[in-house]
Design a protein around this motif. Sequence first.
Motif, PDB file in Angstrom:
ATOM      1  N   UNK A 136       0.792  -1.135  -0.137  1.00  0.00           N
ATOM      2  CA  UNK A 136       0.030   0.083  -0.019  1.00  0.00           C
ATOM      3  C   UNK A 136       0.948   1.425  -0.177  1.00  0.00           C
ATOM      4  N   UNK A 137       2.029   1.221  -0.528  1.00  0.00           N
ATOM      5  CA  UNK A 137       2.873   2.510  -0.892  1.00  0.00           C
ATOM      6  C   UNK A 137       3.102   2.505  -2.178  1.00  0.00           C
ATOM      7  N   UNK A 138       3.243   3.591  -2.846  1.00  0.00           N
ATOM      8  CA  UNK A 138       3.388   3.829  -4.448  1.00  0.00           C
ATOM      9  C   UNK A 138       4.663   3.967  -4.443  1.00  0.00           C
ATOM     10  N   UNK A 139       5.692   4.216  -3.654  1.00  0.00           N
ATOM     11  CA  UNK A 139       6.934   4.741  -3.910  1.00  0.00           C
ATOM     12  C   UNK A 139       8.086   3.933  -3.035  1.00  0.00           C
ATOM     13  N   UNK A 140       8.063   2.794  -3.317  1.00  0.00           N
ATOM     14  CA  UNK A 140       8.697   1.923  -2.261  1.00  0.00           C
ATOM     15  C   UNK A 140      10.070   1.411  -2.767  1.00  0.00           C
ATOM     16  N   UNK A 141      11.227   1.537  -2.202  1.00  0.00           N
ATOM     17  CA  UNK A 141      12.643   1.313  -2.617  1.00  0.00           C
ATOM     18  C   UNK A 141      13.447   0.388  -1.515  1.00  0.00           C
ATOM     19  N   UNK A 142      14.065  -0.556  -2.198  1.00  0.00           N
ATOM     20  CA  UNK A 142      14.867  -1.336  -1.142  1.00  0.00           C
ATOM     21  C   UNK A 142      16.452  -1.213  -1.344  1.00  0.00           C
ATOM     22  N   UNK A 143      16.964  -0.596  -0.520  1.00  0.00           N
ATOM     23  CA  UNK A 143      18.714  -0.380  -0.692  1.00  0.00           C
ATOM     24  C   UNK A 143      19.166  -1.761  -0.245  1.00  0.00           C
ATOM     25  N   UNK A 200       2.085   7.182   4.731  1.00  0.00           N
ATOM     26  CA  UNK A 200       1.039   7.202   3.794  1.00  0.00           C
ATOM     27  C   UNK A 200       1.408   6.643   2.532  1.00  0.00           C
ATOM     28  N   UNK A 201       0.292   6.398   1.637  1.00  0.00           N
ATOM     29  CA  UNK A 201       0.320   5.773   0.347  1.00  0.00           C
ATOM     30  C   UNK A 201       1.332   6.545  -0.375  1.00  0.00           C
ATOM     31  N   UNK A 202       1.281   7.704  -0.405  1.00  0.00           N
ATOM     32  CA  UNK A 202       2.045   8.777  -1.516  1.00  0.00           C
ATOM     33  C   UNK A 202       3.546   8.959  -0.975  1.00  0.00           C
ATOM     34  N   UNK A 203       3.926   8.348   0.378  1.00  0.00           N
ATOM     35  CA  UNK A 203       5.368   8.792   0.975  1.00  0.00           C
ATOM     36  C   UNK A 203       6.149   7.945  -0.132  1.00  0.00           C
ATOM     37  N   UNK A 204       7.476   8.515  -0.061  1.00  0.00           N
ATOM     38  CA  UNK A 204       8.554   7.635  -0.685  1.00  0.00           C
ATOM     39  C   UNK A 204       9.474   7.143   0.681  1.00  0.00           C
ATOM     40  N   UNK A 205       9.457   5.709   0.625  1.00  0.00           N
ATOM     41  CA  UNK A 205       9.991   5.066   1.383  1.00  0.00           C
ATOM     42  C   UNK A 205      11.037   4.156   1.040  1.00  0.00           C
ATOM     43  N   UNK A 206      12.217   4.265   1.842  1.00  0.00           N
ATOM     44  CA  UNK A 206      13.196   3.407   1.659  1.00  0.00           C
ATOM     45  C   UNK A 206      13.538   2.075   2.698  1.00  0.00           C
ATOM     46  N   UNK A 207      13.462   0.895   2.534  1.00  0.00           N
ATOM     47  CA  UNK A 207      13.883  -0.102   3.497  1.00  0.00           C
ATOM     48  C   UNK A 207      15.196  -0.321   3.232  1.00  0.00           C
ATOM     49  N   UNK A 208      15.984  -0.333   4.232  1.00  0.00           N
ATOM     50  CA  UNK A 208      17.561  -0.940   3.977  1.00  0.00           C
ATOM     51  C   UNK A 208      17.612  -2.368   4.265  1.00  0.00           C
ATOM     52  N   UNK A 209      18.173  -2.944   3.250  1.00  0.00           N
ATOM     53  CA  UNK A 209      18.279  -4.680   3.434  1.00  0.00           C
ATOM     54  C   UNK A 209      19.544  -4.763   3.583  1.00  0.00           C
ATOM     55  N   UNK A 210      19.791  -5.357   4.696  1.00  0.00           N
ATOM     56  CA  UNK A 210      21.264  -5.473   5.311  1.00  0.00           C
ATOM     57  C   UNK A 210      22.212  -6.576   4.842  1.00  0.00           C
ATOM     58  N   UNK A 211      21.637  -7.598   4.541  1.00  0.00           N
ATOM     59  CA  UNK A 211      22.353  -8.703   4.140  1.00  0.00           C
ATOM     60  C   UNK A 211      21.643  -9.367   2.858  1.00  0.00           C
ATOM     61  N   UNK A 212      22.439 -10.321   2.200  1.00  0.00           N
ATOM     62  CA  UNK A 212      22.070 -10.895   1.170  1.00  0.00           C
ATOM     63  C   UNK A 212      21.036 -12.209   1.403  1.00  0.00           C
ATOM     64  N   UNK A 213      19.851 -12.434   0.857  1.00  0.00           N
ATOM     65  CA  UNK A 213      19.441 -13.860   1.378  1.00  0.00           C
ATOM     66  C   UNK A 213      20.065 -15.013   1.309  1.00  0.00           C
ATOM     67  N   UNK A 214      21.079 -15.033   0.443  1.00  0.00           N
ATOM     68  CA  UNK A 214      21.570 -16.253   0.233  1.00  0.00           C
ATOM     69  C   UNK A 214      22.479 -16.511   1.348  1.00  0.00           C
ATOM     70  N   UNK A 215      22.818 -15.796   2.494  1.00  0.00           N
ATOM     71  CA  UNK A 215      23.500 -16.210   3.464  1.00  0.00           C
ATOM     72  C   UNK A 215      22.511 -17.119   4.502  1.00  0.00           C
TER      73      UNK A 215
END
Length: 443
Positions: free
Chosen positions: A105-112, A383-398
């Motif tokens: 439910x967020x339009x502007x989601x990013x994962x670092x 809010x739905x229109x907020x720009x959100x960044x989630x920091x991904x801290x490790x690779x899933x393969x670990x």
Amino acid sequence: MNYNAWFAAQDDPSERHSLTEVVYYSKSGGLLEVQHDMDALRQRSAAEWKQLFESRWMRTTWPYGSGVWGKKEWLCPNIDDKNIVSMFEGGSNLFWAERLGQQIGVDDLWIKMCGNSHTGSFKDLGMTVLVSVVKQMISDGKPIRAVACASTGDTSAALAAYGAAAGIPTIVFLPKGKVSIAQLVQPVAHGALVLALDTDFDGCMRIVREVTASADSGIYLANSLNSLRIEGQKTVGIEIVQQFDWDVPDWIIIPGGNLGNTSALGKGVQMMYDLGLINRLPRIVCAQAERANPLYRAYKNGWRYEPISAQSTAASAIQIGDPISINRAISTLTRFNGIVEQASEQELADAAALADRTGAYACPHTGVALAALSKLVKRGEIKKSDRVVVISTAHGLKFSRFKVDYHEGKLEGAVGTYANPPVELPADVDAVRRVIEARMAVA
Ligand SMILES: Cc1ncc(COP(=O)(O)O)c(C=O)c1O
């Protein structure tokens, strides 16, 4: 221009030490912070800094193509380039999580994607700075025999790799049986002395602090209480803003254990603000596992902090009950209008699995941060229109065991809501067709 940085006591900024001195605490026992000569840095305008950073970004001129060392003047200006130990860290993808955002439910989601790095976690950002300073100290004639850390897995992998690249012996203290196989095998493979202690992370931390307490030991401490690590890790926030063409997101969500990373994120963004590269601050959310949530409890309790005994969680790298950087993190969250949220085992596992279904490959800690995001969206804080960044801290393969257990329905404390186990069949075309058709019918 002569840039300069030094260690300053948090409680008395007039107490200063060189960055190449073996010192971790102030005279009164508090932590030290790296401080910069901000007047010297202000001699370059914000536009000139942006231009300089852009000109170096991911290029081949040693060592400035590294996402970390491209910002050398802001981190550790006086280190000799020949002593820099870099593996081209930083510059990780800022993944546009379009489909996941639609589901949450967020339009502007990013994962670092900080796990897309040499040793598979964000720890490379800080370790390149610390090991480079150690190499500088050794070349200056300081009697350092080895570098040591306590770790929940990723710090030891980074220390061992950077130490091996520099030819500096490393010693890692791990809580026995509490890190993933991939994390355990990394320092083993890099030739570190791996000490698996019959205790938890907090117990390892106490022992490594004692072993490194006296400079005479010749063993240098590489945990994030050593602020050199924070200097490298602080580039994560700067990179995120740079990747948005210097636009500030509304929210940055980060998983927290020992809380060095949360403080580092705030430090980098604050520096951009103080030097005029940005004119507003994002809000920061620190996400903790419900089973290891001392910061969350403090947040709920008017920032009154009590250490706890952390319980077993799939987010093993943040299974910490007495975080070293608690005070730093509280002051960061206060400054950034921050929020602390927590995630149960079920919530973190489902959040990671849902992200995987949309093309990410989330480690359990990233799952904690994504679960926090979902809760804040449901509560209407984000809010739905907020720009959100989630920091991904490790690779899933670990964390393959975590993924396998989830999809096989064997994960402790969680059922596999999005489980997708392999379908075992005889080598029979009709049987194969039946299964394909059944799946297509529900897709
Ligand atoms: C994968 C992962 N995520 C999050 C963290 C939390 O970082 P910090 O301990 O600085 O809060 C760690 C730290 O070990 C980690 O390895």
